[in-house]
Design an enzyme around this catalytic site. Structure first.
Site, PDB file in Angstrom:
ATOM      1  N   ASN A  17     109.087  87.975 -81.489  1.00 36.85           N
ATOM      2  CA  ASN A  17     108.309  86.733 -81.571  1.00 36.85           C
ATOM      3  C   ASN A  17     107.072  86.799 -80.675  1.00 36.85           C
ATOM      4  OD1 ASN A  17     110.295  85.703 -83.231  1.00 36.85           O
ATOM      5  ND2 ASN A  17     111.167  84.343 -81.687  1.00 36.85           N
ATOM      6  N   ASP A  20     110.050  71.812 -85.437  1.00 39.34           N
ATOM      7  CA  ASP A  20     111.030  72.797 -84.982  1.00 39.34           C
ATOM      8  C   ASP A  20     110.506  73.444 -83.706  1.00 39.34           C
ATOM      9  OD1 ASP A  20     112.796  74.900 -84.631  1.00 39.34           O
ATOM     10  OD2 ASP A  20     112.597  75.708 -86.642  1.00 39.34           O
ATOM     11  N   ALA A  79     110.352  78.489 -81.583  1.00 38.39           N
ATOM     12  CA  ALA A  79     109.514  79.556 -81.023  1.00 38.39           C
ATOM     13  C   ALA A  79     108.364  79.028 -80.175  1.00 38.39           C
ATOM     14  CB  ALA A  79     108.967  80.433 -82.144  1.00 38.39           C
ATOM     15  N   ALA A  80     108.452  77.790 -79.721  1.00 37.71           N
ATOM     16  CA  ALA A  80     107.359  77.214 -78.939  1.00 37.71           C
ATOM     17  C   ALA A  80     107.089  78.022 -77.673  1.00 37.71           C
ATOM     18  CB  ALA A  80     107.668  75.764 -78.590  1.00 37.71           C
ATOM     19  N   GLY A  81     108.161  78.366 -76.960  1.00 38.31           N
ATOM     20  CA  GLY A  81     107.992  79.143 -75.737  1.00 38.31           C
ATOM     21  C   GLY A  81     107.429  80.527 -76.003  1.00 38.31           C
ATOM     22  N   ASP A  82     107.868  81.156 -77.092  1.00 38.43           N
ATOM     23  CA  ASP A  82     107.354  82.482 -77.445  1.00 38.43           C
ATOM     24  C   ASP A  82     105.883  82.414 -77.821  1.00 38.43           C
ATOM     25  OD1 ASP A  82     109.886  83.559 -77.024  1.00 38.43           O
ATOM     26  OD2 ASP A  82     110.491  83.248 -79.110  1.00 38.43           O
TER      27      ASP A  82
END
Length: 330
Positions: A44, A246, A249-252
């Protein structure tokens, strides 16, 4: 190329269920939708950085199976160098993800092939690590491999970004060698052994780690924004207002965006600003890698949110100036 971002980490296949809410233990509920997505924190972050213009190389293991082949092709499609992605006998890693109506998720990761990465594999990559400008690491591969990689990268003076997820006990002598530790509140609590339910407590937890010799922490707090923290500096990156679909993957997206910006030698406050925008864009779409923005989408987003951009830049620059004044008085 010295501007290269080297990612050593997990490559997973995500199995995602959407439901109105998360079940409690022992409960069976009906879901609304089911999807499969390419994922893994390592992959990611590699794709997040590559889509934003980064020169990215991935190191990791996949199984010799259909999931692995699909993930390999997806990395290549996203302009990530894959020469150091190897196929092994273990099945490709998977992640079981549930997402509720508010977009909040729970994740169970089955490492599979990711767990076969060894210290000896890293020893073969010393020249690659030496040539990298930025090294990105997470904890979905064996911890001993992460520690060994950090030791090697530190000896070369490589900028090291560690996302300590999933949370694990990391020796303090290892954390001292990391340039930027990027945890969320739960991971910061695990690393420090302190409460992180408020920002004041987060700051105290960070100060505890600084007292032990850690250098710099970038704390991600979701809808509450992100903070760059060091012993004598604090920079707040306010969140952008978006509709959450969703958060998987916000942190990624944030970390990939930060790495891409730092690889371009952008100032830290600018890199934080762009990373925050990338993270905000990621939560507006379903899935992990499917939600990661490219450079055009990021620039379009920033253009459409010009007032927020102006406010955010002013806040970041104000925080930066305050920190410089504070340092000058010491």
């Amino acid at each position: 190329m010295k501007n290269k971002i080297l990612v050593i980490g997990s490559i997973n296949y995500d199995l995602v269920v959407y439901a109105q809410r998360h079940p409690i233990p022992g409960e069976t509920i009906l879901g609304n939708r089911f999807y499969t997505f390419p994922g893994g924190k390592g992959a990611n972050q590699a794709i997040a950085a590559a889509r934003l213009g980064g020169n990215v190389q991935m190191v990791g293991h996949i199984g010799n199976d259909a999931f692995g082949q699909e993930l390999l092709l997806n990395l290549k499609k996203n302009q990530v160098e894959t020469q150091l992605v190897r196929k092994v006998k273990e099945p490709t890693g998977t992640a079981l993800i549930t997402v509720d109506a508010a977009g909040e998720n729970t994740i169970i990761v089955v490492p599979g092939a990711n767990a076969t990465l060894k210290k000896a594999d890293i020893d073969e990559l010393k020249d690659t690590i030496r040539e990298a400008k930025i090294l990105l690491l997470q904890l979905e591969i064996p911890l001993e491999v992460v520690i060994h990689t950090i030791d090697i990268a530190h000896s070369f003076g490589t900028t090291i970004i560690l996302n300590p997820a999933p949370a694990a006990q990391i020796p303090i002598e290892t954390l001292r060698k990391v340039t930027f530790i990027i945890p969320n509140e739960c991971e910061l609590a695990f690393l420090s052994g302190k409460e992180t339910d408020t920002f004041a407590n987060c700051r105290q937890a960070a100060n505890y780690l600084f007292a032990l010799g850690c250098q710099q922490i970038i704390l991600t707090r979701g809808e509450h924004g992100a903070y760059y923290l060091s012993q004598d500096q604090q920079i707040f990156a306010p969140p952008f207002k978006v509709s959450v679909v969703d958060t998987t993957a916000a942190g990624d997206a944030f970390i990939g965006g930060l790495a891409a910006a730092l690889a371009e030698d952008l100032e830290l406050h600018t890199a934080l600003f762009r990373a925050s925008a990338a993270g905000a864009l990621a939560v507006t779409k379903a899935g992990a890698q499917t939600s990661l923005p490219d450079r055009i989408k990021l620039e379009t987003f920033l253009s459409k949110h010009q007032q927020e951009v102006k406010t955010t830049k002013n806040q970041l620059e104000s925080n930066q100036n305050y920190a410089e004044i504070k340092r000058s008085k010491k």
